[in-house]
Motif scaffolding. Structure first.
Motif, PDB file in Angstrom:
ATOM      1  N   ALA A 278       1.717   6.794  -6.653  1.00 32.36           N
ATOM      2  CA  ALA A 278       0.636   7.712  -6.994  1.00 32.36           C
ATOM      3  C   ALA A 278       1.063   9.160  -6.759  1.00 32.36           C
ATOM      4  CB  ALA A 278      -0.616   7.385  -6.181  1.00 32.36           C
TER       5      ALA A 278
ATOM      6  N   ARG B  46      -3.879   7.233  -8.480  1.00 35.12           N
ATOM      7  CA  ARG B  46      -3.955   5.904  -7.856  1.00 35.12           C
ATOM      8  C   ARG B  46      -4.260   4.824  -8.890  1.00 35.12           C
ATOM      9  NH1 ARG B  46      -6.759   8.340  -2.718  1.00 35.12           N
ATOM     10  NH2 ARG B  46      -4.953   8.469  -1.344  1.00 35.12           N
TER      11      ARG B  46
ATOM     12  N   ARG C 214       2.322   1.776  -3.407  1.00 30.19           N
ATOM     13  CA  ARG C 214       1.279   2.275  -4.315  1.00 30.19           C
ATOM     14  C   ARG C 214       1.043   3.758  -4.098  1.00 30.19           C
ATOM     15  NH1 ARG C 214      -4.648   2.501  -3.071  1.00 30.19           N
ATOM     16  NH2 ARG C 214      -5.660   3.048  -5.015  1.00 30.19           N
ATOM     17  N   GLU C 215       0.949   4.184  -2.848  1.00 25.51           N
ATOM     18  CA  GLU C 215       0.703   5.592  -2.549  1.00 25.51           C
ATOM     19  C   GLU C 215       1.877   6.469  -2.982  1.00 25.51           C
ATOM     20  OE1 GLU C 215      -2.119   7.256  -1.354  1.00 25.51           O
ATOM     21  OE2 GLU C 215      -2.955   5.319  -1.905  1.00 25.51           O
TER      22      GLU C 215
ATOM     23  N   ASP D 182      -1.868   1.677  -9.710  1.00 25.73           N
ATOM     24  CA  ASP D 182      -2.330   0.286  -9.745  1.00 25.73           C
ATOM     25  C   ASP D 182      -1.940  -0.381 -11.054  1.00 25.73           C
ATOM     26  OD1 ASP D 182      -3.411   0.385  -7.213  1.00 25.73           O
ATOM     27  OD2 ASP D 182      -5.435   0.886  -7.926  1.00 25.73           O
TER      28      ASP D 182
ATOM     29  N   ARG E 163       0.829  -1.210   0.000  1.00 27.37           N
ATOM     30  CA  ARG E 163       0.000   0.000   0.000  1.00 27.37           C
ATOM     31  C   ARG E 163       0.866   1.263   0.000  1.00 27.37           C
ATOM     32  NH1 ARG E 163      -2.947  -2.615   4.103  1.00 27.37           N
ATOM     33  NH2 ARG E 163      -2.145  -1.092   5.583  1.00 27.37           N
TER      34      ARG E 163
END
Length: 130
Positions: A20, A88, A16-17, A92, A13
């Motif tokens: 992003a 985001r 991913r952040e 992904d 997570r």
């Protein structure tokens, strides 16, 4: 869920952040002040130099535990919601491709090599003084 799996999921997570946030910083719809704050926060997160050195007991991790999340939180407040949603989604898609950004890796390796070279020059100068 085992601790190891929870940590692995938290790391996914976080990755991913951060991906992003890199996309947000590159998006033309992001205000300049949010880009500036993101650049400072991401550079500080990637930097081996801390405001408070980690070897200082307790206080050494304050910047990592407070300043970085505070900077990211503030940057998220400055980013338009649709830009973050799009970023985001791109993060992904990037994770699904599983590609490594070798340009970013090369820059990091070059920075470390430059730091090692400078340390060598400095140590050589100190050694020759004696």
């Amino acid at each position: 869920m085992a601790l190891r799996e929870r940590l692995r999921e938290a790391a996914r997570r976080l990755k991913r952040e951060l991906t992003a946030l890199v996309y947000v910083a590159r998006d033309a719809r992001t205000p300049w002040y949010a880009r500036l704050l993101l650049a400072v926060v991401l550079a500080y997160a990637a930097s081996p130099i801390d405001l408070i050195p980690d070897f200082v007991p307790v206080l050494g991790f304050v910047d990592d535990l407070l300043l970085l999340p505070l900077g990211i939180w503030l940057a998220l407040r400055l980013i338009p919601p649709q830009v973050m949603i799009d970023a985001r989604a791109r993060a992904d898609a990037h994770a699904l491709r599983g590609k490594t950004d070798y340009r970013a890796a090369a820059v990091i390796v070059l920075i470390w090599l430059a730091a090692l070279w400078l340390a060598g020059v400095w140590l050589t100068a100190l050694w020759r003084k004696d």
